[in-house]
Design a protein around this motif. Structure first.
Motif, PDB file in Angstrom:
ATOM      1  N   LEU A  45       4.308  13.955  -3.421  1.00  0.00           N
ATOM      2  CA  LEU A  45       5.426  13.089  -3.033  1.00  0.00           C
ATOM      3  C   LEU A  45       6.532  13.272  -4.066  1.00  0.00           C
ATOM      4  O   LEU A  45       6.437  12.758  -5.191  1.00  0.00           O
ATOM      5  N   GLU A  46       7.567  14.006  -3.695  1.00  0.00           N
ATOM      6  CA  GLU A  46       8.701  14.193  -4.603  1.00  0.00           C
ATOM      7  C   GLU A  46       9.619  12.975  -4.486  1.00  0.00           C
ATOM      8  O   GLU A  46       9.669  12.330  -3.442  1.00  0.00           O
ATOM      9  N   PRO A  47      10.364  12.648  -5.561  1.00  0.00           N
ATOM     10  CA  PRO A  47      11.320  11.536  -5.453  1.00  0.00           C
ATOM     11  C   PRO A  47      12.388  11.858  -4.412  1.00  0.00           C
ATOM     12  O   PRO A  47      12.632  13.032  -4.112  1.00  0.00           O
ATOM     13  N   VAL A  62       0.842  -1.204   0.000  1.00  0.00           N
ATOM     14  CA  VAL A  62       0.000   0.000   0.000  1.00  0.00           C
ATOM     15  C   VAL A  62       0.876   1.252   0.000  1.00  0.00           C
ATOM     16  O   VAL A  62       0.619   2.206  -0.733  1.00  0.00           O
ATOM     17  N   LEU A  63       1.936   1.236   0.805  1.00  0.00           N
ATOM     18  CA  LEU A  63       2.836   2.402   0.837  1.00  0.00           C
ATOM     19  C   LEU A  63       3.367   2.712  -0.557  1.00  0.00           C
ATOM     20  O   LEU A  63       3.349   3.858  -0.999  1.00  0.00           O
ATOM     21  N   GLY A  64       3.829   1.676  -1.240  1.00  0.00           N
ATOM     22  CA  GLY A  64       4.487   1.903  -2.526  1.00  0.00           C
ATOM     23  C   GLY A  64       3.537   1.979  -3.701  1.00  0.00           C
ATOM     24  O   GLY A  64       3.781   2.731  -4.652  1.00  0.00           O
ATOM     25  N   VAL A 112       5.585   7.535  -6.625  1.00  0.00           N
ATOM     26  CA  VAL A 112       6.751   7.639  -7.515  1.00  0.00           C
ATOM     27  C   VAL A 112       7.391   6.258  -7.718  1.00  0.00           C
ATOM     28  O   VAL A 112       7.478   5.462  -6.788  1.00  0.00           O
ATOM     29  N   PHE A 113       7.804   6.047  -8.950  1.00  0.00           N
ATOM     30  CA  PHE A 113       8.449   4.788  -9.325  1.00  0.00           C
ATOM     31  C   PHE A 113       9.661   5.114 -10.180  1.00  0.00           C
ATOM     32  O   PHE A 113       9.843   6.253 -10.627  1.00  0.00           O
ATOM     33  N   SER A 114      10.479   4.108 -10.420  1.00  0.00           N
ATOM     34  CA  SER A 114      11.555   4.268 -11.399  1.00  0.00           C
ATOM     35  C   SER A 114      11.746   2.934 -12.094  1.00  0.00           C
ATOM     36  O   SER A 114      11.278   1.898 -11.619  1.00  0.00           O
TER      37      SER A 114
END
Ligand SMILES: [Zn+2]
Length: 326
Positions: free
Chosen positions: A252-254, A57-59, A305-307
Motif C-alpha cells: 500500500l503506497e501513500p 479496520v481499513l485504516g 500507511v499513516f502520517s
C-alpha cells in the motif's frame, strides 16, 4: 451544554517530534520526506477514531493487532453507525424507498458487524464505544449545528436528532457539534491514550474530514483541563481520489501528491498473519463487502500507511466549508 469556543494549539497536545524529524522539517528542500517505518511502542494505549464501522479496520486493522501483541490496549470510538447509506440499505432491507426504520436497522446491523470484525482481529479485551451521531451529518455539526442556540441537527435518514439514550455518554446529548466534542473529550480524558489514530483532514469524505476536526477540538478540551496530558497522534486516510484501488500491488503506497505531514509518510509493515486477519475482519463487514467489496479489498495489503500532522490551530465551530460539506 454551553462550551467556550475552542482555540487549540494542537501542537501542545501531541508528543514532540523526534530531533531527526525536526531537522528534516527545517530543511529548505520541498522534496517529500522519505517513508519511515512506524514501530509500535510496548504497552501502547491506542484510541482509534472511526467515522463509520469499517474505517477502523481499513485504516488501522494491522496497527490494532500490533498494539495488542505489544501488550497494549485498544479502544475504538465510532462516531456514527454508518446508517446513512441509501444504496446499502436498499440492498439489505429490500426497499426501494427505505424508511427511517430501515436506516436505523441498518445502523444496528453495522454495529453488530463491527463486533464480529474485531473478533477476527484477535486483539484481546478491546473496548468499543458507538456514539451514534448522524452518518453524513458531521460536517454540518461543525459548521451550522454547533450549539443549543438553534435546534439540533435531524438526520434525513433516521429522523433522529440525538443518539438513542443508551448511546449517550453525557446525558441530554443531541446532534450538535459541541456535544460530539464533549463526548470525545470525555473518552480521551478517561482512557488516557498514548496514541490516537484519527482520519486525516484531507480525506474527501466529509465525515472523515470532520472526524479530524472533532478529534483536534476534543484534544484541546482535554488539554485545558489537564495541561500535562500528552499523546502521540497519527492520521489515516480512506477516501482520496482513486487511491488506493487504482493500484493493486501487494504494497500500500501513500496517496500520490499528498504530503506525509511533519514525519513524512509512516509505513507499518504487517506480518502475513496480521494481513490475513485484517482481510478476514474486512470480510465480516458483509453489508459493505456486498456493495463495495472492491474498495475494501484495496486496503488488505502487506502494510498500512499513516502520517503525523503538524501544528494545527483548530477553532470550532468553523463557518468555512473546510470539509466541502454542501
Ligand atoms: Zn468511513
Amino acid at each position: 451544554m454551553a462550551r467556550f469556543l475552542a482555540s487549540v494549539a494542537l501542537a501542545a497536545a501531541v508528543a514532540a517530534p523526534s530531533p531527526a524529524v525536526n531537522a528534516a522539517r527545517h530543511k529548505p528542500s520541498r522534496l517529500p520526506l522519505p517513508i519511515q517505518t512506524f514501530t509500535v511502542p510496548e504497552g501502547t494505549r491506542l484510541l482509534v477514531v472511526a467515522p463509520h464501522p469499517d474505517d477502523e479496520v481499513l485504516g488501522a486493522g494491522g496497527l490494532m493487532q500490533q498494539v495488542h501483541e505489544g501488550g497494549g490496549t485498544v479502544r475504538i470510538v465510532y462516531l456514527t453507525n454508518g446508517e446513512g447509506y441509501p444504496e446499502g440499505v436498499r440492498v439489505e432491507e429490500h426497499h426501494e424507498s427505505p424508511t427511517p426504520g430501515d436506516y436505523r436497522d441498518y445502523g444496528r446491523r453495522r454495529e453488530l458487524e463491527a463486533h464480529t470484525a474485531l473478533e477476527a482481529l484477535k486483539i484481546g479485551d478491546y473496548t468499543t464505544t458507538f456514539l451514534s451521531f448522524p452518518d453524513g451529518g458531521l460536517g454540518k455539526l461543525m459548521r451550522s449545528y454547533w450549539s443549543d442556540r438553534r435546534a439540533a441537527y435531524r438526520s434525513p435518514y433516521t429522523r433522529r436528532d440525538r443518539p438513542p439514550e443508551s448511546k449517550q455518554l453525557i446525558r441530554a446529548t443531541e446532534f450538535r457539534g459541541e456535544d460530539l466534542t464533549q463526548e470525545l473529550a470525555q473518552i480521551i480524558g478517561d482512557f488516557h491514550p498514548t496514541l490516537i489514530v484519527a482520519p486525516r483532514r484531507e480525506d474527501q469524505h466529509v465525515d472523515h474530514c470532520a472526524a479530524w476536526y472533532f478529534t483536534a477540538d476534543a484534544l484541546g478540551d482535554v488539554r485545558r483541563v489537564d495541561p500535562a496530558f500528552s499523546t502521540d497522534l497519527v492520521t489515516y486516510i480512506v477516501h482520496y481520489y482513486s487511491w488506493p484501488f487504482a493500484d493493486d500491488g501487494p504494497v500500500l503506497e501513500p496517496p500520490p501528491h499528498l504530503r506525509g505531514g511533519v514525519s513524512g509518510w509512516l509505513r507499518l509493515p504487517l506480518s502475513k498473519t496480521e494481513a490475513r486477519a485484517k482481510k478476514a475482519a474486512l470480510k465480516r463487514y458483509r453489508t459493505q463487502m456486498r456493495v463495495m467489496g472492491w474498495f475494501l479489498d484495496g486496503f488488505a495489503r502487506s502494510n498500512e500507511v499513516f502520517s503525523r500532522p503538524g501544528p494545527l490551530r483548530v477553532v470550532l465551530p468553523d463557518r468555512r466549508a473546510v470539509c466541502d460539506d454542501p
